[in-house]
Design a protein around this motif. Sequence first.
Motif: not given
Length: 632
Positions: A173-189
């Motif tokens: 068997s062959y499996s592939l997982t692709h998450s090409p462009n995950n983004k996290i934005n943290i706004i902090q004061s």
Amino acid sequence: VITKIPSVYADNGKYNVYGKGEALIFVNGKRLIDYEELSRLSSKDISSIVLDNNPGAGYDATVKAVIHIKTVKKVGDGLSGNVSAMYQQAHYASTTDGVNINWRKGGLDIFGSLFYSFTQTYQKQSDTKETWKNGDTWNMQNEIKILGKNTASISPKLGINYSFNDKHTVGISYSLTHSPNNKINIIQSQDVKQNGQPLQTILYDDDTRRKNKPTHLNNIYYRGKIGRWDIAFDNDIIASHTKSIQNIKQESEKSGKQNVNSTNNEDNTMVASKLVVSHPIGRGKMDVGGEFIYTDRQQKYVNEQNIIASTDDHIEESKYAGFISYSTPLGKAQIRAGMRYEHTVSDYYEKDVWVAGQSRSYDKLFPNASISFPIGKSNINVGYTMKTRRPSYRELSSNMQYDDAFTYESGNPLLRPEMIHDITMSASYRWIYMNVSFQHVTDAITNTVEMLDEADTPINVMSTTNRSSLNKYSATLSLTPRIGIWSPRLAMSLMGQNLKIPYRGGTKKLNNPLLFASLHNTVSLPDNYLLSADVITHTYGNNNIVMMKPSWQINIGLVKNIKLWTIQLQGMDIFRTARNSFIIYGTSLRYNKWNYSDSQAVKLSISYRFNPTNSKYKGTGAGNDEKSRLSL
């Protein structure tokens, strides 16, 4: 269904056992890597679920609990499969859609799947950090929003399975997982005070992107029977690459504007093989086997402004394991015993130069033994096992992560594996289940927060360290009666430790036990409706260097089965009361955090199965725990 097993609870998509940690899950003998596969499995197809609190010598020495799921055996040639779709509305919308296809003709199975998910997350956080340095008291009050944007992934899988006869089967068997462009934005004061006097307000805009190349997983297996010998042979190859780009814009009226830009590249390769042969001896069965795992991990971290030192780590690790186990009935009792030997060599390189002080070589024996016996209508199980926990590769990394002007995170290349001596006793009587466990841990891996001495301002570094020893305990009680159409389950679990840490020039005890409780209710209604209502809560209590704050939530659900269609509507955390709030204690830090992680949501799931049949694929994988260490 899984969370209704006594001692099992879900946490961020993983399934943990109280007192044991994360459990490995096997479906028909095959190790699950992608937990999304569970959402594609209908509960109607499950014939049994068994929790093993004392995994034998055939498992890696890090595996402390295993959940075995067996599905209903189905036969039939031709095309079969299922199609599913899930839509979830929380603060933002998320969706998961996919299809499984299986074609069978005689002994040949050809199967494949394709799943796509799009996830958006929202998190709100308020925290206060109080820290002390050179006789001064500093306070940082933070207001934070964390947004996960456009997190999409695609997961195709292909495989072939062929049974020559009932004695010989091969598959690939062959499996592939692709998450090409995950983004996290943290706004902090962040409002900063020194000795009670306002000092400055710092604004942060943290944008992090993970540009992943596809993760590849290949499995080849053979199952055979020669005479009275059973043979199982598995081979796995994994390759992955992750590139994280972090850009922080920082601004205050006192220090002006500053950018913190960094890039982190991780490359992982793992090759593993496992051979197990089994033979009946007397009334019992003996298993003998071996396993080889080779892992290559390279990590390069670069900070453009040199606020944090750049690093170039390379770890090569080889592990050879041999094991033997034997199980047999003895009167009404069942006895199981085994021994596992592991030889591990880990070579650590910094900028392609071998570092002797951070390279390791281990030779360890891991015994285990258990006995099960009935007393009247009850069943008792008592077992001892020696296990280990190896630091993950991220924990071993030498690079430093910038969180804010006063907080960094770091790995520790000097970490040693911890050794765990575990004694567990469980008892069951009809719908009553009880489990008690005690663990003595040497070289215990625990979190730590230390002051960065060379800095002028109070910068706390969160990391991990080895402590000489640590004792832990847990106790679980589960009641699962059936009262007509109502199937309630009440579960209570207590977890404790005896940890002391240095704190403000003295010591602090972190020994308050945590009590988890849940009440799951299922009601069978006419016309194939199933109604559920769950209450889940936990009290104050310590876990590692953290004081967890209380949390509770109520979930409701309704399932309707219409022939081969299943429709499920769920309301999660309907009163928006679930929290992931806690206090962290460090040598010179008290970090008080309030957190809401977007747990209130409505979820609609629809699935359709046609000509239901199961793949005969029997590969279980090799190097299973190493995959977890790679954090794939």
